[in-house]
Structures are given as C-alpha cells and as structure tokens.
Motif scaffolding. Structure first.
Motif, PDB file in Angstrom:
ATOM      1  N   LYS A 171      -6.119   3.217  -4.523  1.00 48.06           N
ATOM      2  CA  LYS A 171      -4.717   3.298  -4.955  1.00 48.06           C
ATOM      3  C   LYS A 171      -4.179   1.919  -5.344  1.00 48.06           C
ATOM      4  CE  LYS A 171      -3.499   7.410  -2.230  1.00 48.06           C
ATOM      5  NZ  LYS A 171      -2.693   7.916  -1.085  1.00 48.06           N
ATOM      6  N   ALA A 172      -4.558   0.897  -4.582  1.00 48.11           N
ATOM      7  CA  ALA A 172      -4.089  -0.456  -4.887  1.00 48.11           C
ATOM      8  C   ALA A 172      -4.663  -0.953  -6.210  1.00 48.11           C
ATOM      9  CB  ALA A 172      -4.484  -1.407  -3.759  1.00 48.11           C
TER      10      ALA A 172
ATOM     11  N   GLN B 198     -11.012   6.095   4.461  1.00 50.14           N
ATOM     12  CA  GLN B 198      -9.597   5.721   4.426  1.00 50.14           C
ATOM     13  C   GLN B 198      -9.426   4.334   3.799  1.00 50.14           C
ATOM     14  OE1 GLN B 198      -7.014   7.623   5.032  1.00 50.14           O
ATOM     15  NE2 GLN B 198      -8.300   9.364   5.627  1.00 50.14           N
ATOM     16  N   SER B 199     -10.340   3.434   4.102  1.00 47.73           N
ATOM     17  CA  SER B 199     -10.293   2.099   3.507  1.00 47.73           C
ATOM     18  C   SER B 199     -10.505   2.180   1.997  1.00 47.73           C
ATOM     19  CB  SER B 199     -11.359   1.208   4.149  1.00 47.73           C
ATOM     20  OG  SER B 199     -11.410  -0.061   3.520  1.00 47.73           O
TER      21      SER B 199
ATOM     22  N   ALA C  99      -7.340   3.606   0.228  1.00 50.50           N
ATOM     23  CA  ALA C  99      -6.280   2.590   0.118  1.00 50.50           C
ATOM     24  C   ALA C  99      -6.615   1.578  -0.980  1.00 50.50           C
ATOM     25  CB  ALA C  99      -6.100   1.881   1.455  1.00 50.50           C
TER      26      ALA C  99
ATOM     27  N   SER D 146     -10.609  -3.315   6.334  1.00 52.02           N
ATOM     28  CA  SER D 146      -9.942  -3.338   7.638  1.00 52.02           C
ATOM     29  C   SER D 146     -10.824  -3.978   8.706  1.00 52.02           C
ATOM     30  CB  SER D 146      -9.555  -1.925   8.065  1.00 52.02           C
ATOM     31  OG  SER D 146     -10.694  -1.077   8.139  1.00 52.02           O
TER      32      SER D 146
ATOM     33  N   ASP E 109     -12.642  -3.419  -1.745  1.00 51.27           N
ATOM     34  CA  ASP E 109     -11.492  -3.595  -2.622  1.00 51.27           C
ATOM     35  C   ASP E 109     -11.884  -4.364  -3.879  1.00 51.27           C
ATOM     36  OD1 ASP E 109      -9.955  -2.255  -0.810  1.00 51.27           O
ATOM     37  OD2 ASP E 109      -8.611  -3.922  -0.340  1.00 51.27           O
TER      38      ASP E 109
END
Length: 389
Positions: free
Chosen positions: A201-202, A194-195, A198, A148, A165
């Motif tokens: 899950k992705a 939080q990043s 996310a 983010s 990620d």
C-alpha cells in the motif's frame, strides 16, 4: 545436551561433537570432516558456525539452496587455509520451517561454546525466534525481508539482503514506468503477509495508485490458495504481486485454472519456488536481492560459480548465491575478530564492516546500522527458462 536439543539436531545417539561432524560429512559438506577423517578432525581446531532452516518441508528448496551456497564458500575458504589459519565448520540443523524447532536449534547451538555465530535462518517467525534465543551470538543473513522485524532492536543481527519494502518499491515503480496501473496482491495471513500488505500500500501511494485487488491465503505454508486465486482472476488486474514463497506454484496454477491472465510479479521469496512452476514461470517478473547467478559481469558471481563447481554443485540459483554472500559477510566478521575469535568479538567485527565490496555488491554496517545491502533488481524468466535481469 537435553533431549529436545538432541532431537533438534536429529542424531540423538551421538555425542554433540561427533554428531556435528557426521551431519557435516553427510550433507553438503564443508569438507574438513571428510578430508581429515574423524580422529584427525577431533584434534583439529575449528571455527564452528550453526545454521538452522527448513531442510524437509515446504521451504526446503530455499533452505537447501542457502546451505549449498554457504557451504561452497566455506569449502573454498578452507582449501585456502581458513580464517587466520583456522578451518570453518558449518553445522546444519533442520527446523522443518517451524519457529519452535528453530528456537530449540538455536538454543542448542548457544549451549555449545565452540559455536561462534549463526548463519541465514529462514523465515520471518523462525528468524525472530532465533534472534531472540541467542542475544549474545551474531546472526548473519536472516532470510526474510520483513520490515517490522528489522525495526526491533537486535544488536546481534546483521541483515545482508534488502527488505521487502524496497522490493515492492522497485516492482511497483517498474510497473508504473510501463504504464500498468491496475496492480493487485496476494499475501499470507501472518506477520510476513501483514508486512508485505503494508509495504504494498505504501509503495502504491508513492506513485499515486490504489490497490486493484487484495487477496490472501491462510498462512505461509497453507495450500488453500483457490479462493485467493478466484478473487484475483475475477478482478483481472494487469499485474498481481505474489507475496508467497513455497506455496507460490500452487497459487499460480490455481490462478491460471480460474482463468486469470494477469502478469505476475514475485518477491525474492518466490524465487525459491521457480523450479516447481515449470512452464508457468515463463514471463514471471520478480524482485531479486542478489545479482542473477548467471550475471558474470559481477565479480561475486564469477567467484560463486567457480566455488560452486569446485564443491560439485552445478545448479546455480538465487538462494545459493544469497547463502554464498551471507557466508562472505560472516567470514569478514570472523577475520576482524582476530586469531582467537569470541562471540562478542565476531559481533564487534561485523559492526565495523563499512563499504565492504563483495564484488559488485557493497555491504555497510557500522554506526548502529544492521541493514548491510540496498541491492534490488528486477528479473524475468525467459521462454527458455533463463533468468534475465
């Protein structure tokens, strides 16, 4: 200099220039001050670079590692004549891993026109504060992979490491190849966490899996890890991904105490805490965003090891190699800024770095891109404590 800015540099009784020299000579030195002495150095022209990070709190191991590595690079650079004949002076400011102090430190550097750039601020909120505080100054190698933060328009910022990620994709893809489908995560309840959640899950969705368990701690620096450890132990996933940094050792100890036998995969931010884990680190797998500091097949690692030893640093680590690489990238931007570099010139120089080979790891900026490296690997700590990738 204001009282708050003087306090952020920790030596309010000294003028800012002399303060920087004293800090430099008394820390992991870049060498110019000690070699020339104060009177000689005061007359010398130098390129000054500011660095703010945790040098006294929960992330001290990571912060100190970054600074040792970048200092080793600049020491070697200065011995070779500097950049366009000018020495580089690296100035440390301890922010105690507190965003407000990191911001004050950045503002203090910005107020000094001789400081041309900033290097590897540590932490998501801390890096965000620094980036916003100095829009006209290059910030190279923030030590966070939070996606983010990278999506925010920050033309002064040049990311050297891959993002979280990409790390999560690599870890989960590795687990899937090994047939491990029950994967959980522990993360912190803050922007970093939080990043990571996310991204976790992705990454699972890409391999058509659902989370086996999700647990959290109150924050990045919180040592309240027992409830999360108990939740993970009760769910007994095959793998738990540790989305924690300096508090990771406390979590792993709590997990084992609670009877949890899950294999553990850490993100790159976990690497800074490996030394504090002792035998618990054995068998830990984690993502790395620089090569192993022992992988001498990489030219960048060979140069890093030689320059670390020349600076009197015998302990090779992932954070110090990352700091070394950050310094390499900034130095290239400084070179491209010409013999009389300005802050704007440094940003422009960095913007034009494309296909730059550090010695096995390529950096690509340019065309509006600010994420320079895509390098992600998976490493494991062997039974003898050796890093294997």
């Amino acid at each position: 200099m204001s009282e708050s800015k003087a306090r952020s540099l920790s030596m309010p009784s000294m003028p800012s220039r002399r303060q920087a020299i004293a800090r430099l000579a008394g820390s992991v030195g870049v060498g110019a001050a000690a070699a020339l002495g104060w009177p000689a150095f005061a007359q010398a022209r130098s390129i000054r670079v500011g660095a703010t990070f945790d040098n006294s709190g929960v992330e001290k191991a990571n912060g100190a590692g970054l600074f040792v590595g970048s200092s080793a690079y600049f020491n070697a650079l200065n011995r070779a004549g500097g950049i366009n004949g000018t020495k580089v002076e690296l100035i440390l400011a301890d922010d105690q891993f507190k965003p407000d102090i990191a911001k004050d430190n950045a503002l203090a550097f910005a107020a000094d026109s001789s400081v041309l750039a900033m290097l590897h601020p540590l932490g998501t909120r801390q890096a965000a504060a620094v980036i916003d505080a100095v829009p006209g100054m290059a910030v190279v190698g923030p030590n966070t992979g939070t996606v983010s933060l990278r999506k925010k328009a920050s033309p002064n910022t040049f990311w050297v490491r891959a993002n979280y990620d990409q790390e999560l994709d690599r870890l989960i893809a590795t687990a899937a190849v090994l047939g491990q489908s029950r994967i959980g995560i522990v993360y912190s309840e803050d922007p970093l966490g939080q990043s990571l959640l996310a991204g976790f899950k992705a990454a699972l969705a890409k391999v058509k899996l659902e989370p086996a368990v999700i647990a959290s701690t109150p924050g990045t620096t919180s040592m309240e890890v027992d409830p999360a450890a108990a939740k993970i132990a009760a769910a007994a996933p095959q793998i738990v991904i540790i989305g924690l940094a300096g508090t990771a050792p406390a979590f792993v100890r709590a997990l084992r105490k609670a009877g949890g036998k899950s294999s553990a995969y850490g993100l790159s931010i976990t690497a800074s805490a490996l030394g504090a884990m002792g035998d618990l680190a054995h068998g830990l797998g984690f993502a790395i965003v620089v090569p192993s500091p022992f992988a001498t097949k990489y030219e960048i690692v060979r140069r890093y090891q030689a320059d670390m030893l020349a600076s009197g640093s015998k302990e090779f680590s992932l954070p110090s190699l990352e700091g070394y690489m950050d310094a390499c990238v900034l130095a290239e931007g400084l070179r491209r800024a010409g013999p009389s570099p300005t802050r704007a010139g440094v940003i422009a120089g960095l913007e034009h770095i494309e296909g730059y080979d550090l010695g096995g790891v390529k950096i690509n900026f340019g065309r509006g891109n600010r994420e320079g490296s895509q390098f992600v690997d998976v490493a494991v700590i062997s039974a003898n404590g050796r890093l294997i990738s």
